[in-house]
Design an enzyme around this catalytic site. Structure first.
Site, PDB file in Angstrom:
ATOM      1  N   HIS A  99      -1.269   6.060 -11.294  1.00  0.00           N
ATOM      2  CA  HIS A  99      -2.099   4.876 -11.007  1.00  0.00           C
ATOM      3  C   HIS A  99      -1.500   4.058  -9.848  1.00  0.00           C
ATOM      4  O   HIS A  99      -1.072   2.915 -10.031  1.00  0.00           O
ATOM      5  CB  HIS A  99      -2.263   4.010 -12.265  1.00  0.00           C
ATOM      6  CG  HIS A  99      -3.468   3.110 -12.180  1.00  0.00           C
ATOM      7  ND1 HIS A  99      -4.198   2.719 -13.276  1.00  0.00           N
ATOM      8  CD2 HIS A  99      -4.079   2.521 -11.115  1.00  0.00           C
ATOM      9  CE1 HIS A  99      -5.182   1.930 -12.894  1.00  0.00           C
ATOM     10  NE2 HIS A  99      -5.125   1.792 -11.584  1.00  0.00           N
ATOM     11  N   ILE A 100      -1.508   4.685  -8.668  1.00  0.00           N
ATOM     12  CA  ILE A 100      -0.892   4.044  -7.500  1.00  0.00           C
ATOM     13  C   ILE A 100      -1.901   3.800  -6.372  1.00  0.00           C
ATOM     14  O   ILE A 100      -1.510   3.692  -5.210  1.00  0.00           O
ATOM     15  CB  ILE A 100       0.300   4.887  -6.977  1.00  0.00           C
ATOM     16  CG1 ILE A 100      -0.115   6.370  -6.773  1.00  0.00           C
ATOM     17  CG2 ILE A 100       1.504   4.774  -7.893  1.00  0.00           C
ATOM     18  CD1 ILE A 100       0.896   7.208  -6.030  1.00  0.00           C
ATOM     19  N   GLY A 101      -3.186   3.721  -6.736  1.00  0.00           N
ATOM     20  CA  GLY A 101      -4.226   3.539  -5.714  1.00  0.00           C
ATOM     21  C   GLY A 101      -3.929   2.390  -4.747  1.00  0.00           C
ATOM     22  O   GLY A 101      -4.094   2.510  -3.542  1.00  0.00           O
TER      23      GLY A 101
ATOM     24  N   THR B 170      -9.905   8.029  -8.733  1.00  0.00           N
ATOM     25  CA  THR B 170      -8.961   6.923  -8.487  1.00  0.00           C
ATOM     26  C   THR B 170      -9.556   5.622  -9.032  1.00  0.00           C
ATOM     27  O   THR B 170      -9.076   4.541  -8.696  1.00  0.00           O
ATOM     28  CB  THR B 170      -8.694   6.743  -6.973  1.00  0.00           C
ATOM     29  OG1 THR B 170      -9.956   6.636  -6.303  1.00  0.00           O
ATOM     30  CG2 THR B 170      -7.892   7.880  -6.386  1.00  0.00           C
ATOM     31  N   SER B 171     -10.617   5.732  -9.842  1.00  0.00           N
ATOM     32  CA  SER B 171     -11.307   4.531 -10.310  1.00  0.00           C
ATOM     33  C   SER B 171     -10.762   4.082 -11.673  1.00  0.00           C
ATOM     34  O   SER B 171      -9.814   3.306 -11.734  1.00  0.00           O
ATOM     35  CB  SER B 171     -12.804   4.809 -10.355  1.00  0.00           C
ATOM     36  OG  SER B 171     -13.464   3.702 -10.866  1.00  0.00           O
ATOM     37  N   ARG B 172     -11.332   4.629 -12.734  1.00  0.00           N
ATOM     38  CA  ARG B 172     -10.831   4.338 -14.072  1.00  0.00           C
ATOM     39  C   ARG B 172     -10.899   5.612 -14.909  1.00  0.00           C
ATOM     40  O   ARG B 172     -11.894   6.358 -14.861  1.00  0.00           O
ATOM     41  CB  ARG B 172     -11.650   3.231 -14.750  1.00  0.00           C
ATOM     42  CG  ARG B 172     -11.326   1.823 -14.273  1.00  0.00           C
ATOM     43  CD  ARG B 172      -9.900   1.393 -14.662  1.00  0.00           C
ATOM     44  NE  ARG B 172      -9.566   0.055 -14.217  1.00  0.00           N
ATOM     45  CZ  ARG B 172      -8.882  -0.243 -13.100  1.00  0.00           C
ATOM     46  NH1 ARG B 172      -8.454   0.724 -12.297  1.00  0.00           N
ATOM     47  NH2 ARG B 172      -8.603  -1.492 -12.797  1.00  0.00           N
TER      48      ARG B 172
ATOM     49  N   ARG C 284     -26.236   3.338  -7.612  1.00  0.00           N
ATOM     50  CA  ARG C 284     -27.395   2.806  -8.326  1.00  0.00           C
ATOM     51  C   ARG C 284     -28.419   2.325  -7.304  1.00  0.00           C
ATOM     52  O   ARG C 284     -29.601   2.526  -7.437  1.00  0.00           O
ATOM     53  CB  ARG C 284     -26.959   1.641  -9.208  1.00  0.00           C
ATOM     54  CG  ARG C 284     -26.691   2.097 -10.623  1.00  0.00           C
ATOM     55  CD  ARG C 284     -26.578   0.965 -11.537  1.00  0.00           C
ATOM     56  NE  ARG C 284     -25.589   0.011 -11.015  1.00  0.00           N
ATOM     57  CZ  ARG C 284     -25.136  -1.007 -11.707  1.00  0.00           C
ATOM     58  NH1 ARG C 284     -25.573  -1.210 -12.924  1.00  0.00           N
ATOM     59  NH2 ARG C 284     -24.259  -1.836 -11.194  1.00  0.00           N
TER      60      ARG C 284
ATOM     61  N   GLY D  13     -19.407   1.933  -2.538  1.00  0.00           N
ATOM     62  CA  GLY D  13     -19.062   0.515  -2.332  1.00  0.00           C
ATOM     63  C   GLY D  13     -17.992   0.464  -1.257  1.00  0.00           C
ATOM     64  O   GLY D  13     -17.940   1.321  -0.375  1.00  0.00           O
ATOM     65  N   ARG D  14     -17.111  -0.544  -1.384  1.00  0.00           N
ATOM     66  CA  ARG D  14     -16.058  -0.712  -0.364  1.00  0.00           C
ATOM     67  C   ARG D  14     -15.176   0.530  -0.270  1.00  0.00           C
ATOM     68  O   ARG D  14     -14.981   1.083   0.818  1.00  0.00           O
ATOM     69  CB  ARG D  14     -15.164  -1.894  -0.722  1.00  0.00           C
ATOM     70  CG  ARG D  14     -15.833  -3.232  -0.678  1.00  0.00           C
ATOM     71  CD  ARG D  14     -14.767  -4.315  -0.874  1.00  0.00           C
ATOM     72  NE  ARG D  14     -15.385  -5.596  -1.101  1.00  0.00           N
ATOM     73  CZ  ARG D  14     -15.637  -6.110  -2.304  1.00  0.00           C
ATOM     74  NH1 ARG D  14     -15.311  -5.435  -3.394  1.00  0.00           N
ATOM     75  NH2 ARG D  14     -16.208  -7.282  -2.423  1.00  0.00           N
ATOM     76  N   ILE D  15     -14.641   0.974  -1.424  1.00  0.00           N
ATOM     77  CA  ILE D  15     -13.681   2.084  -1.389  1.00  0.00           C
ATOM     78  C   ILE D  15     -14.399   3.395  -1.059  1.00  0.00           C
ATOM     79  O   ILE D  15     -13.940   4.178  -0.214  1.00  0.00           O
ATOM     80  CB  ILE D  15     -12.887   2.168  -2.715  1.00  0.00           C
ATOM     81  CG1 ILE D  15     -12.099   0.866  -2.928  1.00  0.00           C
ATOM     82  CG2 ILE D  15     -11.944   3.373  -2.724  1.00  0.00           C
ATOM     83  CD1 ILE D  15     -11.426   0.710  -4.283  1.00  0.00           C
TER      84      ILE D  15
ATOM     85  N   GLU E 188      -3.096   4.982 -20.324  1.00  0.00           N
ATOM     86  CA  GLU E 188      -1.958   5.041 -19.390  1.00  0.00           C
ATOM     87  C   GLU E 188      -0.766   4.281 -19.947  1.00  0.00           C
ATOM     88  O   GLU E 188      -0.961   3.273 -20.621  1.00  0.00           O
ATOM     89  CB  GLU E 188      -2.371   4.441 -18.034  1.00  0.00           C
ATOM     90  CG  GLU E 188      -3.470   5.233 -17.370  1.00  0.00           C
ATOM     91  CD  GLU E 188      -3.992   4.568 -16.093  1.00  0.00           C
ATOM     92  OE1 GLU E 188      -3.433   3.547 -15.663  1.00  0.00           O
ATOM     93  OE2 GLU E 188      -4.990   5.077 -15.547  1.00  0.00           O
TER      94      GLU E 188
HETATM   95  C1  DGY Z   1      -6.998  -2.005  -9.457  1.00  0.00           C
HETATM   96  O1  DGY Z   1      -6.557  -2.915  -8.755  1.00  0.00           O
HETATM   97  O2  DGY Z   1      -7.883  -2.177 -10.288  1.00  0.00           O
HETATM   98  C2  DGY Z   1      -6.441  -0.651  -9.236  1.00  0.00           C
HETATM   99  O3  DGY Z   1      -6.810   0.237 -10.205  1.00  0.00           O
HETATM  100  C3  DGY Z   1      -4.960  -0.705  -9.097  1.00  0.00           C
HETATM  101  O4  DGY Z   1      -4.349  -1.190 -10.219  1.00  0.00           O
END
Ligand code: DGY
Length: 323
Positions: free
Chosen positions: A288-290, A238-240, A179, A157-159, A269
């Site tokens: 969690h600093i994405g 870096t997602s969930r 998908r 996707g975007r990221i 977290e």
């Molecule tokens: C979000 O925005 O969902 C990222 O995980 C940062 O919190």
């Protein structure tokens, strides 16, 4: 005329609060983070707007406590903490903040990838612990080249797509699984190749997760998958956190079933110091600093406020989920 009420589960930038105060009667939670559920439920009883964060669980029962609620505006791109189906049924608008945090999150994913492969944080610990006793020899403390290695992006996707641009600049081979396959022209411009999930898992030297947490992706990365990955492979998330079975990951890292991991997100977290991940050398941990850059956080605040105002005015937020 009485101003409409808005509750914030945590404070935001001064400019954002100023805009909100001009229009609404706002209350900001200032105690324990995240706000305890009982307090949240009592505070939103008569508000029309709610600004929340990814660690605030806004489920059906919570929404039922807020009889006047018109809009939930989350300061995040992720909205898995909100029961969006129930919100839709109740005609509560849900706003979120995609796009503006794409670069910051892709940068963080690539930082974790570079760090774990070149052992930067591990080296930092060696120096701070006074363990740098001699100049490292020819094959001591070696990391990995990125050039020519394969990155598997799970979710283009975007990221994920922005991460592909970073990987391309480092001359990596790029596989992806989605998908839905993206257009041929997008594949060409990003220099990416579509493969099955099985191939992505077994052929990648680095796997980076960029899908949302859903019923389908919950604990998708578990021991079965780790065993199919290369022994030399690294996992970046870096997602969930809940997409990865953390217990299995700890075993896989301990037993060197995979080489290492770079994690910005965790099952629960914040993680405690007693979490076994903190004792492993082959993992880089981030809190969690994405999206956490000055510029991005300001943009997120602007969108969060805009989404809220639109919802308060019975309009669809700029970035809206469902209704
Ligand atoms: C979000 O925005 O969902 C990222 O995980 C940062 O919190």
């Amino acid at each position: 005329m009485m101003k409409k009420k808005v509750f914030l589960t945590r404070t935001l930038h001064g400019f954002a609060l100023k805009t909100l105060k001009e229009k609404y009667q706002i209350e900001i939670h200032s105690g324990k983070i995240p706000i305890p559920l009982t307090k949240l439920r009592s505070k939103i009883r008569d508000v029309e707007g709610l600004i929340c964060f990814p660690y605030d669980i806004i489920n059906k029962d919570t929404m039922e406590c807020a009889k006047n609620l018109k809009v939930i505006s989350t300061y995040s791109v992720g909205f898995d903490h909100i029961d969006t189906e129930h919100a839709k049924k109740k005609k509560i608008r849900v706003g979120y903040t995609p796009e503006v945090l794409t670069d910051a999150t892709a940068d963080l994913a690539f930082s974790l990838l570079l760090d774990i492969s070149r052992r930067v944080s591990e080296g930092d610990r060696i120096i701070r612990d006074g363990r740098w006793k001699e100049i490292f020899g020819a094959s001591d403390y070696v990391g990995n080249d990125l050039q020519g290695k394969t990155i598997g992006i799970f979710g283009l996707g975007r990221i994920g797509g922005t991460l592909a641009k970073r990987a391309k600049a480092f001359d990596m081979k790029i596989l992806y699984h989605n998908r839905k396959r993206v257009s041929k022209s997008k594949e060409k411009s990003l220099n990416v190749k579509y493969v099955s999930f099985e191939k992505l898992i077994s052929q990648s030297d680095f796997i980076s997760i960029h899908v949302p947490h859903t019923k389908e992706t919950d604990h998708l990365f578990n021991m079965k998958i780790f065993k199919k990955m290369k022994k030399s492979a690294f996992l970046i998330n870096t997602s969930r956190g809940k997409i990865v079975n953390e217990k299995d990951l700890i075993i896989a890292l301990n037993k060197k079933i995979i080489s290492g991991a770079g994690l910005d997100v965790f099952e629960s977290e914040p993680i405690k110091k007693s979490n076994p991940l903190t004792n492993l050398q082959n993992v880089v941990l981030a809190p969690h600093i994405g999206s956490s850059t000055k510029e991005t956080r300001i943009k997120m605040a602007k969108i969060t406020v805009k989404n809220l105002i639109l919802g308060m005015n019975q309009k669809k937020p700029t970035y809206s989920v469902g209704y």
